[in-house]
Design an enzyme around this catalytic site. Structure first.
Site: not given
Length: 365
Positions: A166, A193, A221, A246, A270
């Site tokens: 991240k 991400d 991402e 995402d 998701k």
């Protein structure tokens, strides 16, 4: 024909093993919000509604209100095996509230699979011998390079072969990923991400720098804001590294807009975004038809939500490395039974449905 008798909502405050930090939030504990669907024979099916004002726009209180109000009104009394009927009823019961709707649909899918005598993965289309899926492991934003490297090495020694980093707009990324590549070697895949943290210009510069340095990122991402599809398309066209959408893709309608702009190479599905397995399967099929690969991810949630996500992953792309490590971030599971982890594998229960026997601390019926 067994019908849905009751919906229950359980709120379980749960501590994390360490702070979870992204570009948009920091959490040291979460409220696990579970939906229990009980049929006329006394069986329970389980689902989870991850809540975050800045991610799903929902709270434990809003989930409870939606589930026990309009959603319950729409599905109580419906036969548990009539999947299409209750899926349509849930979708029509309330606008938005995707996590709440997903939790109910997952709980009913669990019940339907139990009634059919199979696991949820098989009910969604997985091969009967699919027992596990591979996951990456996430390293939070805000850590020092030394800390990132030490955690990554520990996870590698635990069996993880894919690490996701991240990052945020303020953090210098190159030093961290260069150090990770140097210490981990070429056998461990690296993902980044950005959680919408960058401008298109920054994303292009950072990703090209990583390419020029030979870092070998597997993917990046959501580098830009979810609504900036033109910017996402610019990044995708300007770099060789695959770009994963995402937050830009919640539903098949969102996917269509991404495909039209050629804005991404992959899509992260998701359940809390798609509002349940029905739309998730639709998004996956549409993505693959358009030439986009998919991975299945999760929010910050417990092994209940991850069990449903892993079942979906087993059904749509069992060979991939998915993003299903969230259950490992909780100090303990809120339920007995269900999903387990072995190294970098999310292992599905052998029992029908999701294999969850009861809430932790409550005897099974």
């Amino acid at each position: 024909m067994t019908r849905l008798a009751e919906l229950r909502v359980h709120r379980v405050p749960s501590a994390l093993v360490r702070p979870f930090v992204t570009a948009i939030r920091r959490a040291e504990a979460i409220d696990v919000v579970l939906v229990e669907a009980v049929d006329g024979d006394g069986r329970s099916g389980w689902g989870e509604a991850p809540t975050s004002w800045r991610v799903t726009g929902e709270s434990p209180e809003s989930v409870r209100a939606a589930v026990l109000g309009p959603i319950a009104d729409a599905v109580i009394g419906v036969p548990v095996v009539e999947t299409e009927r209750w899926a349509i009823a849930i979708a029509a019961a309330v606008i938005g509230n995707s996590a709440a709707r997903s939790a109910v649909e997952c709980a009913l899918t669990d019940l339907a699979a139990q009634a059919a005598g199979c696991r949820v993965a098989e009910y969604l289309g997985a091969a009967p011998d699919t027992r596990q899926v591979q996951t990456d492991m996430t390293l939070s934003a805000g850590s020092s390079v030394d800390d990132l490297v030490q955690r990554a090495l520990a996870h590698r020694d635990e069996g993880f072969r894919c690490i996701k980093v991240k990052t945020s707009a303020e953090e210098p990324l190159m030093g961290a990923i260069a150090a990770l590549r140097r210490e981990l070697g070429p056998a461990v895949a690296l993902r980044v991400d950005a959680n919408q943290a960058w401008t298109p210009e920054t994303a292009i510069r950072v990703i090209r720098d990583a390419e020029d340095a030979g870092i070998g990122l597997e993917l990046v991402e959501q580098p830009v804001a979810a609504s900036d599809l033109d910017g996402l398309a610019r990044v995708t066209a300007a770099v060789d590294t695959p770009i994963l959408a995402d937050e830009s893709v919640w539903t098949s309608a969102d996917l269509k807009r991404v495909v039209q702009r050629r804005a991404a190479d992959l899509v992260n599905i998701k359940l809390a975004k798609t509002a349940g397995p029905t739309e998730a399967l639709r998004v996956a099929a549409s993505a693959r038809a358009a030439g986009l690969d998919v991975i299945v991810g999760c929010m910050m949630e417990s092994a209940v939500g991850v069990a449903a996500a892993a079942s979906l992953a087993a059904a749509i792309r069992p060979e991939a490395v998915h993003d299903l490590d969230a259950g490992l971030w909780l100090r303990s599971s809120p339920v007995v039974g269900g999903l387990d982890y072995r190294g970098d594998r999310a292992v599905l229960a052998e029992a029908p449905g999701l294999g969850i026997r009861s809430l932790a601390g409550r005897a099974a019926a």
